[in-house]
Design an enzyme around this catalytic site. Structure first.
Site, mmCIF file in Angstrom:
data_model
loop_
_atom_site.group_PDB
_atom_site.id
_atom_site.type_symbol
_atom_site.label_atom_id
_atom_site.label_comp_id
_atom_site.label_asym_id
_atom_site.label_seq_id
_atom_site.Cartn_x
_atom_site.Cartn_y
_atom_site.Cartn_z
ATOM 1 N N LYS A 55 3.712 9.525 8.483
ATOM 2 C CA LYS A 55 3.021 9.016 9.665
ATOM 3 C C LYS A 55 3.681 9.463 10.971
ATOM 4 O O LYS A 55 3.507 10.581 11.406
ATOM 5 C CB LYS A 55 2.870 7.498 9.571
ATOM 6 N N PHE B 107 0.853 -1.180 0.000
ATOM 7 C CA PHE B 107 0.000 0.000 0.000
ATOM 8 C C PHE B 107 0.892 1.234 0.000
ATOM 9 O O PHE B 107 1.759 1.384 0.862
ATOM 10 C CB PHE B 107 -0.918 0.029 1.228
ATOM 11 N N ASP C 1 9.516 2.077 0.971
ATOM 12 C CA ASP C 1 8.429 2.845 1.575
ATOM 13 C C ASP C 1 8.412 2.554 3.068
ATOM 14 O O ASP C 1 7.968 1.501 3.512
ATOM 15 C CB ASP C 1 7.102 2.446 0.915
#
Length: 414
Positions: free
Chosen positions: A260, A141, A226
């Protein structure tokens, strides 16, 4: 007016004013402190999801509040015609954290407002190689905007918006042979999560990232990691790829994306380019209005300083081990995965939605990414007492949601 009526009113107003992209909200939250939140009904919850791995310092941490307040009262925003001290300091700090061994690999940072935007920037950067092919793992994702969505494998997310940009090949995660077969001399980049988060905390074979580095190097492609969910101490290291055997010796990644937990709840993301990749984006190639603003950078600097000063990397490592061991002790759990405070588990039967619902009713916020999986990504400041409280409640949660251990082999629908 009762708390329940207040909550119902907010839900009704939500339905009447916000686009229905997320469905009805599970709770109407009002305040938080540390690893706990309270809803408008006055109910208290242990937040074991942390805003999906965002609230690294929990809620209302004094260091984060002070840093944001001080910076906002001094200088809140400047355009990208200018820079500020916090922006430069954070870029320097991120480069040092990505290269903990001090190998001196040159690097540059592009700041964004989110992980999706960081991955959009990375996607554009790969085009500067003169190639258009990207190899990505199934189950990964990387975001919801059109470019990031093109790199995200979930068919339900992709299908309504196709055709998507780019030439993207998806391969099974952790399968080195499939990766080797897919990467060619036309490949611009290989994009991987060191641990897949949304898929339910899926951990690849130990040598997978080093193998990916070899394959990318052989074909002149970039290795792009990522770390949006796994970075900033989430796994007990600054970046999850630091634990990958042999990767650093082969040169490490060319690109790292992070967001995040970086801002501890304040929106910020970053694309880190290392080696030659650091100079691929030049004036006019990309931009952002809010990215790298001084308030976001001050927040991120406070998060990093607090992780360092409070010894949270070691804390996360120890606490995560206890949490995983405690969860695995129940026979209705078939597997527990992860590192630090990024934890995924598989149930022996479908029923994760019921588990999440019962857990919430009992005061614990968890996530069910698939019908059989539960994901936990609590604040890094979670306490040992918090963990013991959840583990004590865990068997009863499973009892109510999926039944006793003796009947757990049967399928439980959602």
């Amino acid at each position: 007016m009762s708390g329940h009526q207040v909550s119902d009113q907010w839900r009704a107003r939500y339905a009447g004013s916000l686009m229905n992209t997320f469905g009805p909200p599970k709770l109407v939250l009002e305040r938080g402190a540390g690893a706990r939140v309270w809803d408008t009904d006055g109910n208290e919850y242990l937040d074991l999801l942390g805003g999906i791995a965002v609230n690294a310092l929990g809620h209302g941490h004094p260091a984060l509040v002070e840093a944001v307040t001080r910076q906002l009262s001094t200088l809140g925003h400047v355009s990208n015609f200018f820079t500020t001290g916090p922006q430069v300091e954070l870029a320097e700090k991120l480069l040092a954290l990505v290269d903990p061994a001090g190998r001196g690999t040159p690097g540059k940072v592009f700041f964004t407002n989110s992980g999706t935007e960081a991955n959009e920037a990375g996607f554009k950067l790969t085009r500067r190689t003169g190639r258009t092919h990207v190899v990505v793992a199934e189950g990964g994702f990387h975001g919801r905007t059109m470019g990031a969505l093109a790199l995200t494998s979930k068919e339900a997310y992709r299908a309504p918006f196709e055709p998507l940009p780019g030439e993207v090949t998806f391969v099974p995660y952790g399968d080195a042979d499939a990766l080797a077969a897919a990467v060619t001399d036309r490949t611009a980049a290989v994009l991987l999560e060191p641990v897949q988060g949304e898929a339910g905390v899926v951990v690849p074979p130990a040598d997978y990232l080093a193998t990916a580095r070899r394959i990318a190097t052989e074909h002149g492609a970039l290795l792009w990691l990522d770390e949006v969910q796994t970075g900033m101490g989430r796994t007990g290291r600054w970046f999850a790829h630091h634990a990958a055997p042999g990767l650093a010796e082969l040169g490490g990644p060319d690109l790292v994306t992070v967001a995040k937990g970086l801002g501890g709840g304040f929106p910020i993301g970053a694309l880190v380019g290392l080696g030659d990749a650091a100079d691929l984006l030049q004036p006019g190639n990309h931009g952002t209005t809010f990215g790298g603003n001084p308030v976001a950078c001050a927040a991120a600097l406070a998060v990093v300083a607090t992780i360092e000063s409070e010894g949270l990397l070691e804390h996360v490592t120890v606490l995560g081990r206890r949490l995983r061991d405690g969860l695995a002790a129940d026979p209705r759990v078939s597997e527990v995965r992860g590192e630090g405070l990024l934890v995924g588990l598989d149930l022996v039967a479908d029923g994760s939605a019921a588990v999440a619902e019962v857990a919430q009713a009992r005061g614990f916020i968890v996530n069910n990414p698939t019908p059989r999986r539960i994901r936990l990504a609590p604040p890094l400041v979670l306490s040992a007492a918090d963990v013991e409280e959840f583990l004590a409640a865990w068997p009863a949660i499973l009892d109510e949601a999926i039944g006793s251990a003796s009947g757990a082999s049967g399928s439980v629908g959602e």
